[in-house]
Design a protein around this motif. Structure first.
Motif, short mmCIF file in Angstrom:
data_model
loop_
_atom_site.label_atom_id
_atom_site.label_comp_id
_atom_site.label_asym_id
_atom_site.label_seq_id
_atom_site.Cartn_x
_atom_site.Cartn_y
_atom_site.Cartn_z
N MET A 19 25.02 -35.39 -17.79
CA MET A 19 24.47 -34.36 -18.57
C MET A 19 24.77 -33.11 -17.59
O MET A 19 24.69 -33.31 -16.24
CB MET A 19 23.03 -34.54 -18.90
N THR A 20 24.80 -31.96 -18.08
CA THR A 20 24.97 -30.62 -17.45
C THR A 20 23.59 -30.05 -17.65
O THR A 20 23.61 -29.26 -18.43
CB THR A 20 25.99 -29.79 -17.76
N PRO A 21 22.67 -30.06 -16.71
CA PRO A 21 21.38 -29.33 -17.16
C PRO A 21 21.84 -27.79 -17.15
O PRO A 21 22.45 -27.18 -16.30
CB PRO A 21 20.44 -29.73 -15.79
N VAL A 22 21.28 -26.90 -18.11
CA VAL A 22 21.50 -25.40 -18.34
C VAL A 22 20.25 -24.85 -17.63
O VAL A 22 19.32 -24.52 -17.89
CB VAL A 22 21.43 -25.15 -19.82
N THR A 23 20.61 -24.80 -16.35
CA THR A 23 19.76 -24.00 -15.36
C THR A 23 19.60 -22.64 -15.65
O THR A 23 18.55 -21.89 -15.14
CB THR A 23 19.89 -24.30 -13.88
N THR A 24 20.60 -21.94 -15.93
CA THR A 24 20.75 -20.40 -16.24
C THR A 24 19.58 -20.17 -17.33
O THR A 24 19.35 -18.85 -17.25
CB THR A 24 22.00 -19.99 -16.82
N PHE A 25 19.10 -20.87 -18.08
CA PHE A 25 17.95 -20.47 -19.18
C PHE A 25 16.62 -21.00 -18.62
O PHE A 25 15.73 -21.09 -19.40
CB PHE A 25 18.43 -21.06 -20.55
N ALA A 26 16.57 -21.48 -17.48
CA ALA A 26 15.11 -21.84 -16.95
C ALA A 26 14.09 -20.72 -17.08
O ALA A 26 14.42 -19.69 -16.76
CB ALA A 26 15.31 -22.18 -15.31
#
Length: 453
Positions: A1-8
């Motif tokens: 998986m690629t966690p979407v940290t840019t929308f944290a």
């Protein structure tokens, strides 16, 4: 998986809870986002709820608190009319984006130099995507393949400097990726398609062109006017691909008579005997793949080995069996005349199984290739219309079902005096009159062939 940290820490709306939608929800949550997800289908929302997803009717949401609407690619963005969630997002002044845009933003944040190969085109993009990934993997590279070809992009491992993402993109996905910036963008071809979703051919071509416009480097097939114009408009490094004998001064790769040639005319690889890469369209795919993997540091020896070992894709000119001299080919993915044309040009003495739910124009455009057909076997709803087109040009038998057609075609092909008669399932039709999908149709054909006496 690629966690979407840019929308944290941000709140987002998500609409569309199919496979890619569920993968996107999981990636956003893993990255720390607050996600409200919805779908018009009660079955989809129920399945998502069962998997622990927070399902909330976006009709009742306060859209002023959202940072973005994440839209599944199958949901209309512009034509025939914007989906109601798109209208709400525009009223709220928030962007409407897709999962590949999330990946692109994550790549820029985590590993901006990570190799990202994006492939599009009206035809051939799945085969080319799989071929590039196969060559790279055969050469020992860390490859992640997905997008429109099957695995949702956010289900893949995260971008990294030594990891190559090879991603197939449909026009729907490109439309939802406003900051698309692959390190290498590939455009194979453009012919009319999905005009109900994009309005005009010019709009469709413009969307396809965006994939290579934002790329650091590009590879473009230049055998149609629209793609050639897109290549001409680029200012960055661009490799042109041509099928046939190039004119003097052509500085790209070319393919003809089963061989891929370098810009100086030196042969790179002879594809003779590679059953998964038959036909001029596959010669183009091989030339594109060659240009791509070379740009990624693959040697010509590794390239040739990868091309020769490529197994092909299911339901795309898939060689399912040989019985004596007879070759059985499953091309169930050919749901329109343009796709079937590729198969008809690849073989002679064809025992052609076709029919189903016809597309506009039927098989009329295939008339110049009828001379390659020994006999046609008609199935499904299009039988009467196709019979009228074939009348006086190609002998045909109305079979009704795939089982009857396969048995009759196998019997006739076995009696043929040709060196390699071919039983070809290439329906030039959608499958929904008799099958769940083109995959179901192809699977049934494969099973029928295996069960032949």
């Amino acid at each position: 998986m690629t966690p979407v940290t840019t929308f944290a820490g941000r709140k987002v709306a998500l609409f569309g809870l199919g496979g890619s939608g569920l993968a996107t929800v999981r990636a956003l949550i893993a990255g720390g986002a607050d996600v409200l997800a919805w779908d018009d289908s009660p079955e989809s929302t129920g399945r998502a709820r069962d998997q622990g997803v927070t399902v909330f009717d976006l009709n009742e949401a306060d859209w002023s608190g959202f940072s973005a609407l994440i839209l599944a690619p199958g949901v209309p963005l512009t034509h025939p009319a914007p989906h109601w969630t798109v209208e709400k997002a525009r009223e709220a002044g928030i962007p409407v984006i897709g999962d590949i845009e999330l990946f692109a933003e994550e790549r820029r944040a985590l590993a901006p130099g990570a190799p990202f190969v994006a492939i599009t085109g009206t035809n051939g993009k799945s085969t080319t995507t799989a071929l590039i990934a196969h060559i790279l993997a055969s050469a020992g590279r860390d490859v992640q393949m997905g997008g429109n070809i099957g695995t949702a992009i956010l289900s893949l491992a995260p971008p990294a400097p030594d990891r190559i993402h090879v991603i197939e993109m449909s026009s729907f996905q490109i439309d939802l990726t406003p900051s698309l910036d692959p390190s290498l963008g590939i455009l194979l071809n453009i012919t009319p398609d999905h005009l109900d979703r994009h309005g005009t051919l010019a709009d469709y071509a413009a969307i396809k062109g965006r994939l290579v416009a934002g790329a650091d480097r590009a590879i473009v097939g230049v055998d149609d006017d629209l793609s050639r114009a897109i290549a001409d408009a680029r200012t960055g490094p661009t490799v042109r691909i041509h099928v046939g004998t190039p004119q003097a001064g052509f500085d790209g790769l070319s393919a003809r008579d089963g061989t891929v040639f370098d810009a100086d005319g030196t042969p790179i690889v002879d594809l003779t005997g590679v059953g998964s890469l038959r036909g001029a369209h596959n010669w183009q795919n091989a030339a594109v793949a060659a240009a791509c993997v070379r740009a990624l540091g693959i040697s010509d020896a590794e390239l040739v080995a990868g091309l020769r070992s490529f197994p092909g894709l299911p339901h795309r000119m898939e060689e399912v069996a040989r019985r004596g001299r007879v070759l059985f080919v499953n091309d169930s993915k050919a749901t329109n005349a343009d796709s079937t044309e590729k198969a008809l040009t690849a073989f002679h003495d064809i025992h052609w199984i076709l029919g189903g739910k016809a597309k506009e124009g039927g098989i009329v455009p295939l008339a110049p290739l009828f001379g390659r057909v020994a006999h046609a076997y008609l199935i499904g709803a299009a039988s009467d219309a196709f019979a009228a087109t074939l009348e006086g040009r190609v002998p045909y038998t109305a079979c009704g079902t795939l089982a009857v057609a396969t048995a009759k075609a196998a019997e006739a092909a076995a009696a043929s005096e040709a060196a390699e008669p071919v039983v070809l399932l290439s329906p030039a039709c959608a499958s929904y009159d008799q099958f769940r999908s083109f995959e179901d149709r192809g699977d049934q054909f494969r099973n029928l062939v295996r069960a032949l006496p």
